[in-house]
Structure formats: structure tokens, C-alpha cells
Design a protein around this motif. Structure first.
Motif: not given
Length: 268
Positions: A190-197, A69-76, A32-38
């Protein structure tokens, strides 16, 4: 006065350091961090090109959609539900979550970019929100994510030393630029979308809390774009009716405006 748009370089370097530190010390994070870095690097390059060449807004939107799209499908990272919203059951989004996450990502990137209009404003608001997100992560016991956010916040704080106006420092020595504001906007998306789930039974913040943690840029952007449409213009055409412009026309100094809006963000 000629002022370089290089603040984003410091922020993105801190971001890459954060990713490296967390990836080396935390199992289950690296992919997931690879996707974030990309996504961060793509946003940085796009922002830098925009600072130099003034890219058309359609090009920027397409690239922002790509990193979404990278965040959704690469980072989940995707919005799967809206939490309880006052009801007993969770309000699930289903397939609507993917386009909604994409819209939210593009919105966050542009909202932070739009509020970056005076010395120290976007950096101060970002720092306030990052520290509050870090407090929520610390409370939840998520050490890896807490470390990531605090290192990014440290990069923003370092930039603000050169960007804020204060006694003995009457003007900014560098600007954040689109290269920095787009990176920070993507980070918030990224942070707000991920942490609220909910992940492994833990929800760090509720979905509605994300709106409060990003309130000032969100309110400013929505109001400005609605006004532009109401006046028959393009919502993407720049003008001088942002919150900080209104404060300046009312006679407030730049540093006073930054202090007031950062305080409003903190109280939200």
C-alpha cells in the motif's frame, strides 16, 4: 522450545491505533483508511488461519488478490505511471497499472512472508524500511502519513524486543507468524504503491525508489523462486536456500545474519 506465533497481534493492534489516530485528525483520509484497515484485518485473519491450519498456497493467493482489489478500488491506490525513468515525459501505464498493482501487492506480501525465517529478520528489515519511508514523508510535509507510518514502526519495534536475540535474551519469546508478516507485506504494498504516484502535484518517492526500499525481500524472493523453477520444482514449495539460510550454513550466528541483512537493506 514451544514459541507462540502472536507477534502479529501486537503489530496489527498498532496498525489499528495508527488508522484511528490519523482518521480522527485528518480530513480526506477516512475512506482510504477504511479500505486499508479492511485489508489489514483480512490479511491478519488469513495469516492466523495459515499459522493454525497451514492453508494451501492457492487459497492464500486468492485472498491476497482480494485485498489487492480492495486496495485498488476501495482505497484508490494504483500504479498509474513509472515516473520519468530518465526521459522528459512520464511513462504512463494506463490499464496495465491495475494488474501490475495486483501482482506487486501479492509479491510484496509473499516476499516479506518468505524472508521471515529466523529470529528478528523480517521485523528488522521492516523497521528499517518504515523509518526510511517516514523520513521521506517528513521531508514532503505529509504529517498524516508520517504519523501513520511511525506508529506502525513503533509497533514493529515493540515486537522486536521480544523477537530479537541479544545479551540476556538468547531466543525469541514470540514469532511474527504469517499473521504478522502478511500484514506488514500488505502495508508495504500500500505505502510504496501510493507514495510513488503523484498526488496533488507531489510525488513523495520515485517509482524506482520503491524497489530499493524493499530490496532485500525482493531480491531474496526472486532468486529463490527462479532457482526452484530452474531445478524443475514448484516456485511455491519451501526450501532452505533463502539468504538467511545461506548465511547460517556459512557459519554466521542468527543475530549476525540479522544485523548484516538489515544493514544491507539500510544501505540500499
Amino acid at each position: 522450545t514451544v514459541t507462540p506465533f502472536v507477534g502479529g497481534i501486537g503489530v496489527v493492534c498498532a496498525f489499528m491505533c495508527a488508522v484511528g489516530v490519523v482518521a480522527s485528525g485528518s480530513n480526506g483520509f477516512p475512506f482510504r483508511l477504511d479500505a486499508m484497515a479492511a485489508g489489514v484485518l483480512i490479511m491478519f485473519i488469513t495469516g492466523f488461519a495459515d499459522d493454525l491450519l497451514n492453508l494451501h498456497y492457492r487459497i492464500r493467493l486468492c485472498i491476497q488478490a482480494m485485498v489487492g482489489v480492495i486496495m485498488i478500488f476501495g482505497g484508490g491506490v494504483v500504479l498509474r505511471d513509472f515516473g520519468h525513468l530518465g526521459s522528459a515525459s512520464v511513462v504512463s501505464l494506463g490499464y496495465v497499472g491495475i494488474p501490475l498493482t495486483l501482482i506487486a501487492t501479492i509479491g510484496a506480501i509473499n516476499a516479506l512472508n518468505m524472508i521471515d525465517g529466523i529470529d528478528g529478520l523480517s521485523g528488522s528489515i521492516s523497521l528499517v524500511s518504515l523509518v526510511l519511508i517516514a523520513l521521506a514523508l517528513h521531508h514532503s510535509g505529509n504529517v498524516a502519513y508520517f504519523s501513520l507510518v511511525m506508529i506502525i514502526a513503533g509497533g514493529v519495534a515493540g515486537f522486536l524486543i521480544y523477537n530479537l536475540r541479544y545479551p540476556g535474551h538468547r531466543r525469541a519469546r514470540c514469532f511474527l507468524g504469517d499473521n504478522g508478516s502478511m500484514v506488514l507485506g500488505y502495508a508495504f504494498a500500500w505505502l510504496l504503491s501510493d507514495l510513488c504516484q503523484e498526488t496533488k502535484g507531489v510525488r513523495v518517492i520515485t517509482p524506482v525508489t520503491t524497489l530499493w526500499l524493499f530490496a532485500v525481500p525482493l531480491i531474496d524472493t526472486l532468486c529463490v523462486m527462479m532457482r526452484r523453477v530452474w531445478m524443475g520444482g514448484s516456485p511455491f514449495r519451501a526450501d532452505r536456500y533463502h539468504l538467511h539460510h545461506l548465511f547460517q550454513r556459512a557459519g554466521f550466528r542468527v543475530q549476525d545474519t540479522v544485523f548484516i541483512l538489515a544493514s544491507v537493506q539500510f544501505f540500499f
